[in-house]
Design an enzyme around this catalytic site. Sequence first.
Site, PDB file in Angstrom:
ATOM      1  N   ASP A  87      14.898 -22.877  13.102  1.00 37.48           N
ATOM      2  CA  ASP A  87      15.967 -22.037  13.634  1.00 37.48           C
ATOM      3  C   ASP A  87      16.120 -20.756  12.829  1.00 37.48           C
ATOM      4  O   ASP A  87      15.965 -20.752  11.608  1.00 37.48           O
ATOM      5  CB  ASP A  87      17.302 -22.796  13.582  1.00 37.48           C
ATOM      6  CG  ASP A  87      17.383 -23.881  14.633  1.00 37.48           C
ATOM      7  OD1 ASP A  87      16.775 -23.698  15.694  1.00 37.48           O
ATOM      8  OD2 ASP A  87      18.038 -24.903  14.393  1.00 37.48           O
ATOM      9  N   ASP A 124      25.948 -28.288  11.003  1.00 38.11           N
ATOM     10  CA  ASP A 124      25.405 -28.392  12.353  1.00 38.11           C
ATOM     11  C   ASP A 124      26.493 -28.552  13.416  1.00 38.11           C
ATOM     12  O   ASP A 124      26.216 -28.392  14.606  1.00 38.11           O
ATOM     13  CB  ASP A 124      24.419 -29.553  12.448  1.00 38.11           C
ATOM     14  CG  ASP A 124      23.080 -29.234  11.807  1.00 38.11           C
ATOM     15  OD1 ASP A 124      22.815 -28.049  11.574  1.00 38.11           O
ATOM     16  OD2 ASP A 124      22.309 -30.166  11.529  1.00 38.11           O
ATOM     17  N   LYS A 165      17.755 -36.875  14.683  1.00 37.53           N
ATOM     18  CA  LYS A 165      16.605 -36.001  14.471  1.00 37.53           C
ATOM     19  C   LYS A 165      16.312 -35.813  12.984  1.00 37.53           C
ATOM     20  O   LYS A 165      15.174 -35.967  12.532  1.00 37.53           O
ATOM     21  CB  LYS A 165      16.858 -34.645  15.117  1.00 37.53           C
ATOM     22  CG  LYS A 165      15.834 -33.573  14.750  1.00 37.53           C
ATOM     23  CD  LYS A 165      16.347 -32.174  15.000  1.00 37.53           C
ATOM     24  CE  LYS A 165      15.441 -31.160  14.355  1.00 37.53           C
ATOM     25  NZ  LYS A 165      15.981 -29.800  14.402  1.00 37.53           N
ATOM     26  N   ASN A 166      17.350 -35.475  12.209  1.00 35.49           N
ATOM     27  CA  ASN A 166      17.122 -35.139  10.803  1.00 35.49           C
ATOM     28  C   ASN A 166      16.649 -36.342   9.995  1.00 35.49           C
ATOM     29  O   ASN A 166      15.872 -36.195   9.049  1.00 35.49           O
ATOM     30  CB  ASN A 166      18.397 -34.547  10.194  1.00 35.49           C
ATOM     31  CG  ASN A 166      18.723 -33.179  10.772  1.00 35.49           C
ATOM     32  OD1 ASN A 166      17.845 -32.495  11.298  1.00 35.49           O
ATOM     33  ND2 ASN A 166      19.981 -32.781  10.706  1.00 35.49           N
ATOM     34  N   ARG A 185       9.864 -26.612  10.877  1.00 37.22           N
ATOM     35  CA  ARG A 185      10.371 -26.591   9.511  1.00 37.22           C
ATOM     36  C   ARG A 185      10.281 -27.972   8.847  1.00 37.22           C
ATOM     37  O   ARG A 185      10.040 -28.079   7.640  1.00 37.22           O
ATOM     38  CB  ARG A 185      11.820 -26.097   9.490  1.00 37.22           C
ATOM     39  CG  ARG A 185      12.323 -25.909   8.077  1.00 37.22           C
ATOM     40  CD  ARG A 185      13.631 -25.164   8.006  1.00 37.22           C
ATOM     41  NE  ARG A 185      13.955 -24.891   6.607  1.00 37.22           N
ATOM     42  CZ  ARG A 185      13.472 -23.886   5.909  1.00 37.22           C
ATOM     43  NH1 ARG A 185      12.652 -23.030   6.469  1.00 37.22           N
ATOM     44  NH2 ARG A 185      13.804 -23.711   4.643  1.00 37.22           N
ATOM     45  N   MET A 210      27.122 -21.960   4.637  1.00 28.74           N
ATOM     46  CA  MET A 210      25.762 -22.266   4.212  1.00 28.74           C
ATOM     47  C   MET A 210      24.687 -21.400   4.872  1.00 28.74           C
ATOM     48  O   MET A 210      23.595 -21.250   4.333  1.00 28.74           O
ATOM     49  CB  MET A 210      25.487 -23.763   4.459  1.00 28.74           C
ATOM     50  CG  MET A 210      26.408 -24.662   3.635  1.00 28.74           C
ATOM     51  SD  MET A 210      26.276 -26.426   4.003  1.00 28.74           S
ATOM     52  CE  MET A 210      24.654 -26.799   3.363  1.00 28.74           C
TER      53      MET A 210
END
Length: 435
Positions: free
Chosen positions: A121, A319, A22-23, A97, A341
Amino acid sequence: MGTFQITGGQRLSGSITPQGAKNEALQIICATLLTAERVTISNIPDIVDVNKLIDILADLGVKVQRKGHGIYSFKADDLNLDYLESDEFKVKGASLRGSIMIVGPLLARFGKGYIPKPGGDKIGRRRLDTHFEGFQKLGAKFRYKPGESFYGVEAKKLKGAYMLLDEASVTGTANIVMAAALAEGTTTIYNAACEPYLQQLCKMLNRMGAKISGIGSNLLSIEGVSELGGCDHRVLPDMIEIGSWIGMAAMTSSELRIKDVSFDDLGVIPTVFSKMGIKVQRENDDLIVPQQDHYEIETFIDGSILTIADAPWPGFTPDLLSIALVVATQARGSVLIHQKMFESRLFFVDKLIDMGAQIILCDPHRATVIGMDKATPLKATTMTSPDIRAGISLLIAALSAEGTSTIHNIEQIDRGYENIDERLRAIGAQIVRVN
């Protein structure tokens, strides 16, 4: 609002293939705006966030063609830049985002880029300063209308510059690299993110004609070029899915083969799960998680409790911390999970405590998990998914629990995982989607 009903306590078996990352896909799709030529991308995951971005590009005037499952071509040769200031774009852009990464390419190629304050998120503060400070160092002027929550940057011509990023932001680095690819002169980015997905973006841009060196390090040098061309690109498998399946196999005492994982791009992920006592075997480019009735968390060599913390690449990705946390609930031993983070990502642990897990939430960033060694299984319950990664962690907990659990707000899970209920049923999970 959709719901999953999961009957836990079932052992799974078989093979599962991770979706495209996805990223990476979000970055790569935005990069197609840098050229008027056709760019073809394969292994794009069919998930909500990625499909939203593709829709935004199509509304902007990009010619999008679906060539097959996960294969799309993009041609940005006739864009309607007025769309960027439309009410429709303000609504669509704010819901995703990843839409922030269209700004760099548009700024570089057309001299302007706008974006509404993006969503995503609710996992804590995720500021955008790194993106816009980088654009400003390249010569862009920043525009912000507080009443509209609408950001913009404009420049007649970007010029290369040296910059030391205040944080190794992955999307910030990607955005600045894309802008610098068409800037005049050389841009040097220190403290750049160096995740495999960022490396993939840089390699793709080089195939399009960019001149980027230092790929894989935190010091990137981008020699600007006047234009970029088309190319073909394949997205890596999603390392977060791979980590999710490792954790799921351990929690359900199942043997699973995870296929085509691009092992050399997984970094410390297999090592971290090994420290939690989970056996992971490599066979060519597949990962095999053998059936384990028990797994024991290591301690540090002085006997102190193991700490698993996130960090920028090549550290452990944030993640997967929620996956590590839920897996620890049924391990032998204890672990301290330190989410450095993001300050709101551990708040889902109250759901696990309701299921019988022994977890002490020390503060917004740290949780101590006392593993129960599967002597006391988790108990089924009803819960709501707060974000993508917490959602998949709760799903894994439900698959291991006694009884039937209900998870609401599964749209959060669908944002990051493609057809997850169908894929899990294929390996023996009892999961039903209720709309």
